[in-house]
Design a protein around this motif. Structure first.
Motif, short mmCIF file in Angstrom:
data_model
loop_
_atom_site.label_atom_id
_atom_site.label_comp_id
_atom_site.label_asym_id
_atom_site.label_seq_id
_atom_site.Cartn_x
_atom_site.Cartn_y
_atom_site.Cartn_z
N MET A 1 34.88 96.91 96.45
CA MET A 1 34.76 96.24 97.73
C MET A 1 36.00 96.58 98.55
N SER A 2 35.84 96.70 99.85
CA SER A 2 36.99 97.06 100.69
C SER A 2 37.43 95.87 101.54
N LEU A 3 38.72 95.91 101.89
CA LEU A 3 39.33 94.89 102.73
C LEU A 3 39.91 95.55 103.96
N VAL A 4 39.97 94.79 105.06
CA VAL A 4 40.73 95.21 106.23
C VAL A 4 41.82 94.17 106.40
N LEU A 5 43.07 94.63 106.36
CA LEU A 5 44.21 93.75 106.55
C LEU A 5 44.65 93.84 108.00
N PHE A 6 44.50 92.75 108.73
CA PHE A 6 44.94 92.68 110.13
C PHE A 6 46.37 92.15 110.13
N PHE A 7 47.24 92.81 110.88
CA PHE A 7 48.66 92.47 110.89
C PHE A 7 49.20 92.53 112.31
N ASN B 1 50.13 99.80 101.34
CA ASN B 1 49.57 101.15 101.29
C ASN B 1 50.01 101.89 100.02
N ARG B 2 51.29 101.75 99.67
CA ARG B 2 51.80 102.40 98.45
C ARG B 2 51.22 101.77 97.19
N LEU B 3 51.06 100.44 97.19
CA LEU B 3 50.58 99.74 96.00
C LEU B 3 49.08 99.89 95.78
N ASP B 4 48.34 100.19 96.82
CA ASP B 4 46.88 100.25 96.75
C ASP B 4 46.42 101.59 96.18
N ARG B 5 46.48 101.70 94.89
CA ARG B 5 46.12 102.96 94.22
C ARG B 5 44.62 103.24 94.25
N LYS B 6 43.81 102.17 94.41
CA LYS B 6 42.36 102.34 94.46
C LYS B 6 41.87 102.69 95.87
N GLY B 7 42.73 102.55 96.87
CA GLY B 7 42.35 102.85 98.24
C GLY B 7 41.32 101.89 98.82
N VAL B 8 41.42 100.61 98.49
CA VAL B 8 40.43 99.64 98.96
C VAL B 8 40.86 98.88 100.22
N VAL B 9 42.10 99.05 100.66
CA VAL B 9 42.60 98.30 101.81
C VAL B 9 42.79 99.23 103.00
N ASP B 10 42.17 98.87 104.12
CA ASP B 10 42.42 99.53 105.40
C ASP B 10 43.24 98.56 106.24
N PHE B 11 43.80 99.05 107.32
CA PHE B 11 44.72 98.26 108.13
C PHE B 11 44.33 98.32 109.60
N GLU C 1 41.53 96.80 119.18
CA GLU C 1 40.14 96.56 119.61
C GLU C 1 39.31 95.86 118.54
N MET C 2 39.46 96.30 117.29
CA MET C 2 38.68 95.69 116.21
C MET C 2 39.00 94.19 116.11
N SER C 3 40.28 93.87 116.20
CA SER C 3 40.70 92.47 116.14
C SER C 3 40.15 91.67 117.32
N ARG C 4 40.24 92.24 118.52
CA ARG C 4 39.71 91.55 119.70
C ARG C 4 38.21 91.30 119.55
N GLY C 5 37.50 92.29 119.02
CA GLY C 5 36.06 92.14 118.83
C GLY C 5 35.70 91.01 117.87
N LEU C 6 36.61 90.69 116.96
CA LEU C 6 36.38 89.60 116.00
C LEU C 6 37.06 88.30 116.43
N GLY C 7 37.75 88.32 117.59
CA GLY C 7 38.43 87.13 118.09
C GLY C 7 39.68 86.76 117.31
N LYS D 1 45.09 107.65 107.92
CA LYS D 1 43.66 107.71 107.62
C LYS D 1 43.07 106.32 107.38
N ARG D 2 43.92 105.37 107.00
CA ARG D 2 43.45 104.03 106.68
C ARG D 2 43.63 103.03 107.83
N MET D 3 44.14 103.50 108.96
CA MET D 3 44.33 102.64 110.12
C MET D 3 43.05 102.59 110.94
N ARG D 4 42.72 101.39 111.40
CA ARG D 4 41.56 101.20 112.26
C ARG D 4 42.02 100.66 113.59
N GLY D 5 41.13 100.64 114.57
CA GLY D 5 41.47 100.21 115.93
C GLY D 5 41.71 98.77 116.10
#
Length: 133
Positions: free
Chosen positions: A1-7, A22-32, A38-44, A129-133
């Motif tokens: 399962m993947s997570l998006v961490l908003f910061f 990012n360094r600790l996530d060896r499975k690559g399940v967390v995006d940021f 924009e993604m954050s604004r879209g979710l309020g 590569k793991r950063m989103r808008g």
């Protein structure tokens, strides 16, 4: 399962934390994604970056569940696995009011701990590569 961490993208403490995750996530399940994006604004979620009490927010994409404050740390630990999952489980034993109180104390002082804005470090290729808008 993947997570998006908003910061808070304007917070030095938060940006450093993203690099650590990012360094600790060896499975690559967390995006940021920055809370100012924009993604954050879209979710309020953009209000969660406020200086007086900002918080990271985690979206679990599989079911759309959101986690805030210390609950976000626990969810993150579970996904990272290993010793971080154990830390998350131990943190979960602490009463929510206490753990959120400590979280809020750090959040209110995050700019004092590591600054705001300033010099922007260029993320490495893996993090870009793991950063989103």
């Amino acid at each position: 399962m993947s997570l998006v961490l908003f910061f808070d993208g304007e917070c030095g403490f938060c940006n450093r934390s993203v690099r650590v995750v990012n360094r600790l996530d060896r499975k690559g399940v967390v995006d940021f994604a920055p809370l100012q994006g924009e993604m954050s604004r879209g979710l309020g979620l953009e209000g969660y970056a406020e200086k007086g009490g900002g918080t990271m927010v985690i979206l679990r994409e599989g079911d759309g569940e959101m986690f805030y404050r210390s609950d976000a740390l626990i969810a993150l630990g579970k996904e990272l696995g290993g010793v971080w999952e154990i830390c998350g489980r131990v943190l979960g034993l602490v009463p929510k009011g206490m753990r959120d109180g400590v979280y809020d104390l750090v959040a209110r002082n995050r700019y004092r701990l590591a600054g705001k804005g300033g010099v922007c470090e260029v993320p490495d290729e893996g993090l870009r590569k793991r950063m989103r808008g």
